[in-house]
Design an enzyme around this catalytic site. Structure first.
Site, mmCIF file in Angstrom:
data_model
loop_
_atom_site.group_PDB
_atom_site.id
_atom_site.type_symbol
_atom_site.label_atom_id
_atom_site.label_comp_id
_atom_site.label_asym_id
_atom_site.label_seq_id
_atom_site.Cartn_x
_atom_site.Cartn_y
_atom_site.Cartn_z
ATOM 1 N N ASP A 164 0.856 -1.227 -0.061
ATOM 2 C CA ASP A 164 -0.066 0.103 0.022
ATOM 3 C C ASP A 164 1.037 1.224 0.109
ATOM 4 O O ASP A 164 0.546 2.069 -0.895
ATOM 5 C CB ASP A 164 -0.946 -0.190 1.162
ATOM 6 C CG ASP A 164 -1.823 1.124 1.176
ATOM 7 O OD1 ASP A 164 -2.040 1.662 0.269
ATOM 8 O OD2 ASP A 164 -2.813 1.056 2.086
ATOM 9 N N ASP A 209 1.897 3.815 -3.273
ATOM 10 C CA ASP A 209 1.625 5.271 -3.514
ATOM 11 C C ASP A 209 2.790 6.166 -3.529
ATOM 12 O O ASP A 209 2.963 7.166 -4.256
ATOM 13 C CB ASP A 209 0.992 5.607 -2.221
ATOM 14 C CG ASP A 209 -0.504 5.132 -2.156
ATOM 15 O OD1 ASP A 209 -0.828 4.616 -3.126
ATOM 16 O OD2 ASP A 209 -1.148 5.447 -1.236
#
Length: 361
Positions: A249, A253
């Protein structure tokens, strides 16, 4: 003529603006190929909470289970920030991943040549970046038990999240990574924290064992903190990165910086019989409703849908080429705009890409 049922879940914020552009691109592909798409829209996230009290209504889940693929927007926003944990918009997406067994999240990060200067990093650092982050999606801290908050008599509290993985969960996402790497540059980087976490020690053992079945693909192990540093120092050294849920995650990003904007990053969530395709940029409440959001990530996600769920590889390539041509012509939304480029809104960018898709048939 083939007919495919596509569940469309725009969600919240800019998801409701960029998803229609992705649908229009698929409609253009359908006209050009003779493929028929049946789009059926449903509620998820905050919009579903407002209408039904649930982030994932049963009818939405049923629709998704019966679809060939899911085109997803984004969920969440300040309006629901103080809702109970199990009633937050994000729980709708997490539940979809779990119910549909979408255990492998593919997030490509490519620095388009004409957007090199859109990245805050130096040109010589990001130029030539082309990597794929494969994130395990249904295990780890986000789903592990026990979890929750315990409140004590003196008013203090203790919160618990559990990171847990089985060897089966690790092996199946590792195999996805090696299969993807075989179609790329045949290099896998497995990211963990094995110097501290017992879970990561098992992760490294299983990935090493799986690698023996892929003698044509090289494997290296990197600690997550070192990987985070290397992504902004030497991103071109990476080809295919595979890691667990939380690390993936964060790292995916971070990889958005390499592409110049979150608005450029598509994703595919695979594993079960139905794939889910979504931009990674979130709901962007600060610009929602203004018609300025970048639809490219959603459109590229539609291209991944064509490639991975429908095996329409050439059609997917046409979508990718259309995006490239439009960027070459100087079209830019606000997030990637620069002096001398043509600044457009969400709808105008979508229309420009659709014209280039249609021109290829």
């Amino acid at each position: 003529m083939a007919t495919y049922r596509i569940a469309v879940l725009p969600g919240d914020g800019v998801g409701q603006e960029v998803t229609p552009e992705a649908v229009r691109v698929l409609q253009a592909v359908g006209k050009g190929t003779g493929v028929h798409f049946e789009f059926e829209q449903a509620l998820c996230g905050g919009a579903a909470i407002d209408a039904t009290g649930q982030p994932l209504p049963p009818e939405t889940l049923k629709l998704c289970q019966g679809a060939r693929a899911i085109l997803f927007g984004a969920v969440g926003g300040p309006k629901w920030d103080h809702a109970p944990q199990e009633q937050r918009p994000e729980r709708g997406l997490l539940a979809l991943r779990k119910e549909l067994d979408l255990y492998a999240n593919l997030r490509p990060a490519t620095c388009f040549p004409m957007l090199v200067d859109a990245s805050p990093l130096k040109r010589e650092v990001v130029e030539g970046t082309d990597l794929m982050v494969i994130r395990e999606l249904t295990g780890g801290l986000y789903f592990g038990e026990p979890r929750g908050v315990e409140t004590f008599a003196d008013g203090s509290a203790r919160a618990v999240n559990t990171m847990a993985y089985t060897s089966r969960e690790i092996e199946r996402v590792a195999r996805v990574a090696f299969d993807v790497a075989r179609k790329r540059r045949k290099r896998v980087t497995s990211v963990d924290k094995s110097n501290v976490l017992v879970v990561s020690q098992l992760w490294r053992q299983v990935v090493t064992r799986v690698a023996q079945d892929y003698p044509d693909v090289s494997l290296e192990h990197v600690l997550v903190d070192n990987c985070a540093m290397a992504l902004v120092q030497r991103p071109t050294q990476f080809d295919t990165i595979v890691t667990e849920n939380t690390f993936g995650d964060i790292l995916s990003d971070e990889a958005a910086i390499l592409a110049g904007s979150m608005g450029m990053l598509p994703s595919a969530s695979l594993g079960g019989t139905v794939g889910l395709y979504e931009p990674v940029h979130g709901t962007a409440p600060d610009i929602a409703g203004q018609g300025v959001a970048n639809p490219i990530a959603a459109i590229l996600s539609a291209g991944m849908l064509l490639r991975y769920s429908l095996d329409l590889v050439e059609a997917a390539a046409k979508v990718d080429r259309a995006v490239l041509r439009v960027l070459e012509q100087g079209y830019r939304t606000a997030d990637i705009a620069a002096p001398g480029t043509r600044r457009v809104g969400t709808r105008e960018m979508g229309e420009a890409i659709i014209k280039h898709v249609e021109a290829q048939f």
